[in-house]
Design a protein around this motif. Structure first.
Motif, short mmCIF file in Angstrom:
data_model
loop_
_atom_site.label_atom_id
_atom_site.label_comp_id
_atom_site.label_asym_id
_atom_site.label_seq_id
_atom_site.Cartn_x
_atom_site.Cartn_y
_atom_site.Cartn_z
N UNK A 63 0.84 -1.19 0.00
CA UNK A 63 0.00 0.00 0.00
C UNK A 63 0.88 1.25 0.00
N UNK A 64 0.69 2.15 -0.96
CA UNK A 64 1.54 3.34 -1.02
C UNK A 64 1.24 4.31 0.11
N UNK A 65 2.26 5.04 0.51
CA UNK A 65 2.12 6.06 1.54
C UNK A 65 2.78 7.35 1.10
N UNK A 66 2.77 8.35 1.93
CA UNK A 66 3.39 9.63 1.56
C UNK A 66 4.91 9.57 1.72
N UNK A 67 5.59 10.55 1.15
CA UNK A 67 7.02 10.74 1.42
C UNK A 67 7.13 11.43 2.77
N UNK A 68 7.52 10.67 3.76
CA UNK A 68 7.39 11.15 5.13
C UNK A 68 8.18 12.42 5.39
N UNK A 69 9.42 12.51 4.88
CA UNK A 69 10.23 13.69 5.19
C UNK A 69 9.61 14.96 4.63
N UNK A 70 8.97 14.85 3.46
CA UNK A 70 8.30 16.02 2.89
C UNK A 70 6.91 16.22 3.50
N UNK A 71 6.26 15.10 3.85
CA UNK A 71 4.90 15.20 4.40
C UNK A 71 4.89 15.91 5.75
N UNK A 72 5.93 15.69 6.57
CA UNK A 72 5.98 16.37 7.86
C UNK A 72 5.98 17.88 7.69
N UNK A 73 6.74 18.36 6.73
CA UNK A 73 6.77 19.81 6.49
C UNK A 73 5.44 20.31 5.94
N UNK A 74 4.78 19.47 5.15
CA UNK A 74 3.50 19.88 4.56
C UNK A 74 2.40 19.94 5.62
N UNK A 75 2.35 18.95 6.49
CA UNK A 75 1.29 18.90 7.50
C UNK A 75 1.51 19.89 8.63
N UNK A 76 2.72 20.01 9.07
CA UNK A 76 2.98 20.87 10.22
C UNK A 76 2.35 20.31 11.48
N UNK A 77 1.60 21.15 12.19
CA UNK A 77 0.99 20.74 13.45
C UNK A 77 -0.18 19.78 13.23
N UNK A 78 -0.70 19.70 12.01
CA UNK A 78 -1.82 18.80 11.74
C UNK A 78 -1.44 17.35 11.97
N UNK A 79 -0.18 17.00 11.74
CA UNK A 79 0.27 15.62 11.97
C UNK A 79 0.24 15.28 13.45
N UNK A 80 0.77 16.16 14.28
CA UNK A 80 0.76 15.92 15.72
C UNK A 80 -0.67 15.87 16.25
N UNK A 81 -1.51 16.77 15.76
CA UNK A 81 -2.91 16.77 16.20
C UNK A 81 -3.59 15.46 15.82
N UNK A 82 -3.32 14.97 14.62
CA UNK A 82 -3.96 13.74 14.15
C UNK A 82 -3.61 12.56 15.04
N UNK A 83 -2.34 12.32 15.25
CA UNK A 83 -1.95 11.10 15.96
C UNK A 83 -2.31 11.17 17.44
N UNK A 84 -2.12 12.31 18.08
CA UNK A 84 -2.35 12.36 19.52
C UNK A 84 -3.83 12.52 19.86
N UNK A 85 -4.58 13.24 19.05
CA UNK A 85 -6.02 13.36 19.30
C UNK A 85 -6.71 12.01 19.16
N UNK A 86 -6.40 11.30 18.09
CA UNK A 86 -7.02 9.99 17.92
C UNK A 86 -6.48 8.98 18.92
N UNK A 87 -5.22 9.10 19.31
CA UNK A 87 -4.68 8.19 20.32
C UNK A 87 -5.43 8.36 21.65
N UNK A 88 -5.72 9.59 22.03
CA UNK A 88 -6.46 9.84 23.27
C UNK A 88 -7.87 9.27 23.17
N UNK A 89 -8.53 9.48 22.03
CA UNK A 89 -9.90 8.97 21.87
C UNK A 89 -9.94 7.45 21.95
N UNK A 90 -9.02 6.78 21.30
CA UNK A 90 -9.02 5.32 21.34
C UNK A 90 -8.60 4.81 22.72
N UNK A 91 -7.79 5.56 23.43
CA UNK A 91 -7.46 5.16 24.79
C UNK A 91 -8.70 5.24 25.69
#
Length: 433
Positions: A63-91
């Motif tokens: 399954x293809x994914x993004x180019x992580x080194x470039x994707x981090x710069x593109x997302x900015x804070x949205x990446x941190x919000x995505x993983x930690x917000x959903x991690x808290x909800x599933x916890x």
């Protein structure tokens, strides 16, 4: 021809003049001082080693994914919000389900085996999502160095856990309301549990095999098709149950407070069906588009990938909340026209989510059944008391009748005795004459 004569050469480090040198006769000696270096030989073109690329390489997964080194710069804070917000909800999903598993087991399973099994599935679902999102989000390998196969297996367990939880909720609803939406053998745990087991087996086997042999990516596609089909079937089952309950509860057309609460519960059941259909649609888009295992692209754009993953996580959380809510509010509705021996005491109206607290003692159904049993006992006691009172009244009436009859007999005996005495007196008088 003029002769060129050079003075004797003196080494700069020596304070004295050196011995005389022979004339060079126009030949200038080669300067071999260390300051004069020969120019470096140029390498022929094409022999230079290429510099290592800074871009990330695609991971060993179909399954293809993004180019992580470039994707981090593109997302900015949205990446941190995505993983930690959903991690808290599933916890929170994990903690909620685990609490009621412990409570129900400590109180005794009884007839709560379906609720306990359902909560165990949600424990696995919440833990696997929260753990992977924090430790190694989406297997991009920048958080913690963890075994790739272990992370893949934990991540893939969520889908069969959600479908298993929906299956157990549907079984509980069919058992509670005595409904029939399919042949009876398909409405039994002995049929549903093997299907749940097969789903887990397919997921685990495909992840292990594809981790070793990427060419076997057809196994992943098979698991996706199985999940989409099973999830759609469960959604249709929710719709059928909602329709059957609507016909059962509201067939007389009478509206009251109890029926209004039952109508909201039916809305929740329909919402569960809609959630399953939407989840299937999102997975179809994921499997058939550029994000699928047979996609020709190596990398996908950052924002479309982020949006797809966010949509998948939202559908999973909505499904988890509906599973908890429908199971908590599962109660025997009041069917119009059903006779009751005694009116139960009026209870506080249950809100949409207040029924979740009833899982503390099993389910709302079990509490309602206990209340119904208590009401029936009270009705029987009242009926028994009424019968006893009626028997007492009949006995008293019979005693009064018997007493009156005895009195009448005594009165008649007295009258006959008096008449007999008068007749004897008259007879004696006649004899005397």
């Amino acid at each position: 021809m003029a002769l060129l004569f050079h003075p004797p050469f003196t080494h700069p480090a020596s304070p004295h003049k050196s011995s005389e040198q022979l004339p060079t006769y126009g030949i200038v000696p080669e300067d071999k001082s260390p300051g004069m270096l020969a120019p470096a030989e140029e390498e022929p073109p094409g022999t230079q080693e290429p510099e290592p690329e800074s871009e990330s390489e695609p991971e060993d997964w179909p399954e293809p994914g993004p180019q992580w080194d470039k994707a981090y710069d593109t997302w900015g804070v949205a990446w941190e919000f995505h993983i930690y917000a959903f991690a808290v909800c599933f916890f929170l999903v994990f903690a909620y389900a685990l609490y009621y598993v412990v409570v129900n087991v400590s109180d005794g399973l009884g007839k709560k085996y379906l609720s306990v099994s359902l909560n165990i599935m949600m424990v696995i679902c919440g833990f696997s999502r929260a753990f992977v999102l924090v430790v190694d989000p989406y297997h991009q390998g920048t958080a913690v160095d963890t075994p790739f196969k272990l992370m893949r297996i934990l991540w893939s367990l969520t889908d069969p856990c959600l479908t298993a939880a929906d299956s157990l909720v549907i079984l509980s609803l069919l058992e509670t309301y005595k409904l029939s939406i399919a042949p009876q053998r398909f409405q039994k745990p002995s049929t549903i549990i093997p299907i749940i087991g097969m789903h887990f087996g397919f997921v685990l086997t495909s992840d292990l095999v594809v981790s070793e042999f990427v060419e076997a990516k057809a196994m992943l596609l098979f698991c996706q098709v199985f999940f989409i089909t099973w999830c759609s079937i469960l959604g249709i089952c929710y719709f059928l149950i909602g329709y059957k309950l609507d016909q059962l509860i509201f067939k007389s057309g009478v509206e009251n407070e109890v029926s209004q609460e039952g109508r909201w519960y039916i809305y929740l059941i329909h919402a569960s069906g809609i959630s399953n259909i939407i989840t299937s649609a999102v997975y179809i888009y994921s499997a058939a588009g550029v994000f699928g295992v047979y996609s020709d692209v190596t990398y996908v754009d950052a924002w479309p990938w982020w949006t797809l993953q966010s949509a998948l996580r939202i559908t999973e959380l909505v499904a988890a909340v509906l599973v908890f809510t429908v199971n908590a509010k599962r109660a025997q509705p009041v069917v119009h026209g059903q006779e009751k021996t005694a009116a139960p005491p009026k209870k506080r109206k249950m809100s949409m989510f207040s029924g979740m607290r009833s899982i503390r003692d099993g389910t709302y159904l079990e509490k309602n059944q206990e209340s119904q049993i208590s009401t029936d006992k009270q009705g029987l006691q009242m009926s028994e008391s009424g019968v006893q009172c009626l028997v007492g009244e009949i006995t008293d009436s019979m005693e009064d009748v018997v007493a009156n009859y005895d009195n009448e007999l005594e009165r008649k005996d007295s009258m006959f005795t008096a008449l007999g005495g008068k007749a004897q007196t008259a007879r004696n008088a006649t004899f005397n004459v």
